[in-house]
Design an enzyme around this catalytic site. Structure first.
Site, PDB file in Angstrom:
ATOM      1  N   GLY A  53     -26.203  13.199 -11.027  1.00 42.94           N
ATOM      2  CA  GLY A  53     -27.212  12.943  -9.990  1.00 42.94           C
ATOM      3  C   GLY A  53     -27.189  11.494  -9.546  1.00 42.94           C
ATOM      4  O   GLY A  53     -28.221  10.908  -9.230  1.00 42.94           O
TER       5      GLY A  53
ATOM      6  N   GLY B  36      -7.854   2.637   2.139  1.00 41.62           N
ATOM      7  CA  GLY B  36      -8.326   2.958   0.794  1.00 41.62           C
ATOM      8  C   GLY B  36      -9.307   4.110   0.710  1.00 41.62           C
ATOM      9  O   GLY B  36      -9.474   4.895   1.654  1.00 41.62           O
TER      10      GLY B  36
ATOM     11  N   VAL C 118     -25.020   8.542  -6.954  1.00 46.14           N
ATOM     12  CA  VAL C 118     -24.917   8.426  -5.495  1.00 46.14           C
ATOM     13  C   VAL C 118     -24.098   9.572  -4.887  1.00 46.14           C
ATOM     14  O   VAL C 118     -24.525  10.238  -3.941  1.00 46.14           O
ATOM     15  CB  VAL C 118     -24.291   7.059  -5.114  1.00 46.14           C
ATOM     16  CG1 VAL C 118     -24.345   6.862  -3.619  1.00 46.14           C
ATOM     17  CG2 VAL C 118     -25.019   5.945  -5.814  1.00 46.14           C
ATOM     18  N   ILE C 119     -22.903   9.816  -5.450  1.00 46.41           N
ATOM     19  CA  ILE C 119     -22.050  10.869  -4.874  1.00 46.41           C
ATOM     20  C   ILE C 119     -22.722  12.232  -5.026  1.00 46.41           C
ATOM     21  O   ILE C 119     -22.763  13.035  -4.090  1.00 46.41           O
ATOM     22  CB  ILE C 119     -20.650  10.860  -5.545  1.00 46.41           C
ATOM     23  CG1 ILE C 119     -19.925   9.569  -5.178  1.00 46.41           C
ATOM     24  CG2 ILE C 119     -19.841  12.091  -5.114  1.00 46.41           C
ATOM     25  CD1 ILE C 119     -18.533   9.420  -5.766  1.00 46.41           C
TER      26      ILE C 119
ATOM     27  N   GLU D 128       0.849  -1.197   0.000  1.00 49.92           N
ATOM     28  CA  GLU D 128       0.000   0.000   0.000  1.00 49.92           C
ATOM     29  C   GLU D 128       0.883   1.245   0.000  1.00 49.92           C
ATOM     30  O   GLU D 128       1.816   1.343   0.788  1.00 49.92           O
ATOM     31  CB  GLU D 128      -0.928  -0.023   1.231  1.00 49.92           C
ATOM     32  CG  GLU D 128      -1.718   1.239   1.469  1.00 49.92           C
ATOM     33  CD  GLU D 128      -2.608   1.651   0.298  1.00 49.92           C
ATOM     34  OE1 GLU D 128      -3.444   0.840  -0.148  1.00 49.92           O
ATOM     35  OE2 GLU D 128      -2.447   2.796  -0.185  1.00 49.92           O
TER      36      GLU D 128
ATOM     37  N   HIS E 188     -43.192  -2.815  17.654  1.00 51.59           N
ATOM     38  CA  HIS E 188     -43.959  -1.575  17.512  1.00 51.59           C
ATOM     39  C   HIS E 188     -43.547  -0.594  18.604  1.00 51.59           C
ATOM     40  O   HIS E 188     -43.427  -1.000  19.768  1.00 51.59           O
ATOM     41  CB  HIS E 188     -45.455  -1.888  17.653  1.00 51.59           C
ATOM     42  CG  HIS E 188     -46.314  -0.670  17.565  1.00 51.59           C
ATOM     43  ND1 HIS E 188     -46.530  -0.007  16.376  1.00 51.59           N
ATOM     44  CD2 HIS E 188     -46.995   0.010  18.523  1.00 51.59           C
ATOM     45  CE1 HIS E 188     -47.323   1.031  16.607  1.00 51.59           C
ATOM     46  NE2 HIS E 188     -47.619   1.070  17.899  1.00 51.59           N
TER      47      HIS E 188
ATOM     48  N   ARG F 102     -16.824   6.739 -11.125  1.00 53.86           N
ATOM     49  CA  ARG F 102     -15.439   6.450 -10.737  1.00 53.86           C
ATOM     50  C   ARG F 102     -14.846   5.426 -11.700  1.00 53.86           C
ATOM     51  O   ARG F 102     -15.506   4.470 -12.096  1.00 53.86           O
ATOM     52  CB  ARG F 102     -15.385   5.919  -9.293  1.00 53.86           C
ATOM     53  CG  ARG F 102     -15.841   6.959  -8.274  1.00 53.86           C
ATOM     54  CD  ARG F 102     -15.700   6.445  -6.846  1.00 53.86           C
ATOM     55  NE  ARG F 102     -14.339   6.145  -6.494  1.00 53.86           N
ATOM     56  CZ  ARG F 102     -13.443   7.051  -6.044  1.00 53.86           C
ATOM     57  NH1 ARG F 102     -13.807   8.309  -5.884  1.00 53.86           N
ATOM     58  NH2 ARG F 102     -12.223   6.684  -5.755  1.00 53.86           N
TER      59      ARG F 102
ATOM     60  N   LYS G  97     -19.897  10.179   5.266  1.00 55.37           N
ATOM     61  CA  LYS G  97     -20.996   9.943   6.229  1.00 55.37           C
ATOM     62  C   LYS G  97     -20.846  10.848   7.438  1.00 55.37           C
ATOM     63  O   LYS G  97     -21.834  11.273   8.047  1.00 55.37           O
ATOM     64  CB  LYS G  97     -21.064   8.477   6.643  1.00 55.37           C
ATOM     65  CG  LYS G  97     -22.029   7.660   5.803  1.00 55.37           C
ATOM     66  CD  LYS G  97     -21.554   7.319   4.416  1.00 55.37           C
ATOM     67  CE  LYS G  97     -21.991   8.158   3.291  1.00 55.37           C
ATOM     68  NZ  LYS G  97     -21.487   7.713   1.978  1.00 55.37           N
TER      69      LYS G  97
HETATM   70  P1  NAD Z   1     -22.772   7.150 -10.479  1.00 54.04           P
HETATM   71  O1  NAD Z   1     -22.489   6.292 -11.644  1.00 54.04           O
HETATM   72  O2  NAD Z   1     -23.596   6.639  -9.357  1.00 54.04           O
HETATM   73  O3  NAD Z   1     -23.461   8.506 -10.964  1.00 54.04           O
HETATM   74  C1  NAD Z   1     -22.922   9.336 -11.955  1.00 54.04           C
HETATM   75  C2  NAD Z   1     -24.075  10.100 -12.589  1.00 54.04           C
HETATM   76  O4  NAD Z   1     -23.555  11.095 -13.449  1.00 54.04           O
HETATM   77  C3  NAD Z   1     -24.988   9.213 -13.424  1.00 54.04           C
HETATM   78  O5  NAD Z   1     -26.314   9.377 -12.991  1.00 54.04           O
HETATM   79  C4  NAD Z   1     -24.761   9.715 -14.857  1.00 54.04           C
HETATM   80  O6  NAD Z   1     -25.923   9.639 -15.652  1.00 54.04           O
HETATM   81  C5  NAD Z   1     -24.350  11.161 -14.610  1.00 54.04           C
HETATM   82  N1  NAD Z   1     -23.525  11.731 -15.686  1.00 54.04           N
HETATM   83  C6  NAD Z   1     -22.424  11.174 -16.249  1.00 54.04           C
HETATM   84  N2  NAD Z   1     -21.906  12.012 -17.187  1.00 54.04           N
HETATM   85  C7  NAD Z   1     -22.702  13.113 -17.209  1.00 54.04           C
HETATM   86  C8  NAD Z   1     -22.693  14.334 -17.942  1.00 54.04           C
HETATM   87  N3  NAD Z   1     -21.745  14.589 -18.859  1.00 54.04           N
HETATM   88  N4  NAD Z   1     -23.667  15.262 -17.711  1.00 54.04           N
HETATM   89  C9  NAD Z   1     -24.626  15.005 -16.780  1.00 54.04           C
HETATM   90  N5  NAD Z   1     -24.674  13.880 -16.041  1.00 54.04           N
HETATM   91  C10 NAD Z   1     -23.729  12.936 -16.257  1.00 54.04           C
HETATM   92  O7  NAD Z   1     -21.332   7.643  -9.976  1.00 54.04           O
HETATM   93  P2  NAD Z   1     -20.932   8.487  -8.693  1.00 54.04           P
HETATM   94  O8  NAD Z   1     -22.118   9.089  -8.054  1.00 54.04           O
HETATM   95  O9  NAD Z   1     -19.809   9.372  -9.153  1.00 54.04           O
HETATM   96  O10 NAD Z   1     -20.361   7.370  -7.743  1.00 54.04           O
HETATM   97  C11 NAD Z   1     -19.248   6.559  -8.151  1.00 54.04           C
HETATM   98  C12 NAD Z   1     -19.313   5.192  -7.534  1.00 54.04           C
HETATM   99  O11 NAD Z   1     -19.096   5.261  -6.148  1.00 54.04           O
HETATM  100  C13 NAD Z   1     -20.655   4.529  -7.761  1.00 54.04           C
HETATM  101  O12 NAD Z   1     -20.461   3.225  -8.200  1.00 54.04           O
HETATM  102  C14 NAD Z   1     -21.292   4.550  -6.421  1.00 54.04           C
HETATM  103  O13 NAD Z   1     -22.141   3.439  -6.221  1.00 54.04           O
HETATM  104  C15 NAD Z   1     -20.108   4.559  -5.469  1.00 54.04           C
HETATM  105  N6  NAD Z   1     -20.508   5.257  -4.251  1.00 54.04           N
HETATM  106  C16 NAD Z   1     -21.356   4.629  -3.402  1.00 54.04           C
HETATM  107  C17 NAD Z   1     -21.809   5.278  -2.275  1.00 54.04           C
HETATM  108  C18 NAD Z   1     -22.761   4.584  -1.357  1.00 54.04           C
HETATM  109  O14 NAD Z   1     -22.917   3.376  -1.457  1.00 54.04           O
HETATM  110  N7  NAD Z   1     -23.450   5.287  -0.474  1.00 54.04           N
HETATM  111  C19 NAD Z   1     -21.423   6.581  -2.019  1.00 54.04           C
HETATM  112  C20 NAD Z   1     -20.579   7.196  -2.915  1.00 54.04           C
HETATM  113  C21 NAD Z   1     -20.118   6.515  -4.035  1.00 54.04           C
END
Ligand code: NAD
Length: 457
Positions: free
Chosen positions: A176, A41, A178-179, A35, A435, A263, A52
């Protein structure tokens, strides 16, 4: 060149890599874990844990704002972004020290440095060569950007967002997923004006459409603007702001642009091509057992195609270590991996969406029910709206569970057990839910699907 020999050499000490190392050591293998940064990581240092903690600060702010509804007088005095960073760091530091202690106690050799795979199947770190009967690649992922958008002081990814020493006042979130929705939610709670730009026609497009619609409504009520079906053509930053131009010509202005468009797998510069490891669009090609095409070389976590989630990485690491130890673990079923998005409201799901279920079994072959959290007393007390949606095969098992509402992430395990055990709603209906808990909403959905709704029609 000094050579060191181990049963297993793991390249990357994130969720997938350290889980493989821990389990292999537990099973009696000698393990080297390479690492270049601190152990833990992305999840521990730049992902799950610090985000979080940020979202918790946001929740505290919302709780103070709404305190008077439960008769508590409280006023929100303001925010201290530096103290928030310190809070996040102290949590991350404690968790990192705990992990380092665990790794040391299992007798794992941690090698500090950047490793790469050699053509004769060893891991090279500086002038040292680490040979393993097996090698696990677990190098994780990085924040993607899009062509035409250059990162800077104000155009940032989630990495820089977590060390930002100010709270944005007018922020544009590109993506829009997850992140994007997690940061949008946190920054809105901390007082920012937030606009999300999502290329597809709904937020969190990987989730069931009902969850997207419910989140969009909740965000609208919170004053978060969602521009759906909108793609960014270009973005420029100046000393005091950012200007984003959408395809079609509309422009948006703010003080910060968060780029959250997915990502990518961190697989370049590792010598993988040279060592003959097959890649596809940058991801390592693996079979169901997570073996690469090179014998004795395995891959886990975000560098393998599929859900990029820390808990999937843990499970994959364990799965590979057990195979290396000649056990015969069951393959991982991606459908059974729970997904939680920690926005307010939260989203949680497991199994398949309604659209996927209809495609598999036909619209007539499935039945789904929704139970509104308005009918759940605990949710009412906590002040959250949302819903529970459960999908079953007609006369068959539960195949999908989808939840929206504050704290619903803690409920998804019951849905996971139902889907994983092919439970029929009739099997679950006799099980009593305490409940008043939010879990009763799930119980109500199972009751309704079993044909005996209690608090719904
Ligand atoms: P994501 O793939 O979830 O979302 C990216 C979004 O960006 C998609 O909805 C896509 O349609 C949009 N997009 C892409 N290019 C675009 C553009 N040019 N214009 C407008 N919209 C566009 O990716 P993320 O949110 O970056 O997350 C990355 C990874 O990390 C995911 O696999 C996610 O599951 C993981 N993650 C998970 C958690 C969790 O579990 N709570 C939290 C953070 C990240």
């Amino acid at each position: 060149m000094t050579e060191h020999t181990f049963d297993l050499v793991v390249l990357g000490g994130g969720s997938g890599g350290y889980a493989a190392a821990l389990r292999a050591a537990e099973l009696g293998k000698s393990v080297a874990l390479v690492e270049r940064d601190r152990l833990g990581g992305t999840c521990l240092h730049r992902g799950c844990i610090p985000t979080k903690a940020l979202l918790h600060a946001a929740e505290v702010a919302d709780t103070v704002r709404s305190a008077s509804t439960s008769g508590v007088q409280a006023t929100l005095g303001g925010f201290d972004p530096i103290a928030m960073i310190a809070h996040r760091r102290s949590i991350v530091d404690r968790k990192t020290k705990g992990l380092e202690g665990l790794i040391a106690r299992r007798g794992i050799t941690v090698v500090a440095g950047s490793g790469s795979l050699t053509s004769d199947r060893a891991v090279r770190v500086g002038d040292d060569l680490y040979r393993g009967t097996d090698i696990v690649l677990a190098t994780g992922s990085f924040s993607r950007t899009i062509p035409g958008i250059e990162l800077g002081e104000r155009i940032i990814t989630s990495d820089a967002a977590l060390t930002l020493e100010r709270i944005p006042e007018r922020v544009i979130v590109l993506g829009g997923g997850v992140i994007g929705v997690e940061f949008a939610s946190a920054w809105r709670s901390l007082g920012a004006e937030v606009t999300i730009v999502e290329g597809l026609d709904r937020l969190v497009p990987n989730e069931d459409a009902t969850l997207s619609a419910s989140l969009e409504r909740a965000f609208r009520r919170r004053g978060i603007v969602s521009k759906l079906g909108a793609r960014v053509a270009s973005a420029v930053e100046s000393a005091d702001g950012v200007r984003v131009t959408l395809e079609g010509g509309d422009t948006l202005e703010g003080d910060t642009l968060l780029v959250a468009v997915g990502r990518g797998p961190a697989t370049s510069g590792l010598g993988l091509e040279h060592a003959g490891v097959a890649l596809e669009r940058g991801f390592v090609v693996v079979d169901e057992s997570l073996r690469t095409n090179v014998p004795g070389v395995w891959a886990v976590g975000d560098i393998t195609p599929g859900l990029q989630l820390a808990h999937r990485g843990f499970q994959q690491g364990i799965f590979v270590a057990e195979q290396i130890a000649q056990l015969a673990p069951a393959p991982i079923d991606e459908r059974l991996i729970p997904r939680v998005t920690y926005s307010s409201p939260e989203l949680a799901s497991v199994g398949i969406t309604q659209a996927a279920a209809e495609e598999l079994y036909g619209a007539e072959g499935i039945k789904s029910v929704e139970f509104d959290l308005a009918g759940n007393a605990r949710s009412e007390i906590l002040g959250t709206r949302g819903l529970v949606k459960v999908i079953r095969k007609v006369d068959g098992p539960v195949v999908g569970v989808h939840l929206v509402g504050d704290r619903v992430g803690e409920l998804i395990t019951e849905g996971q057990l139902a889907v994983a055990w092919d439970a029929h709603p009739e099997d679950i209906a006799p099980l009593i839910h305490a409940h008043p808990t939010q879990s009763e909403a799930l119980g109500e959905a199972f009751l309704a699907l079993a044909g005996k709704p209690l608090h719904s029609l």
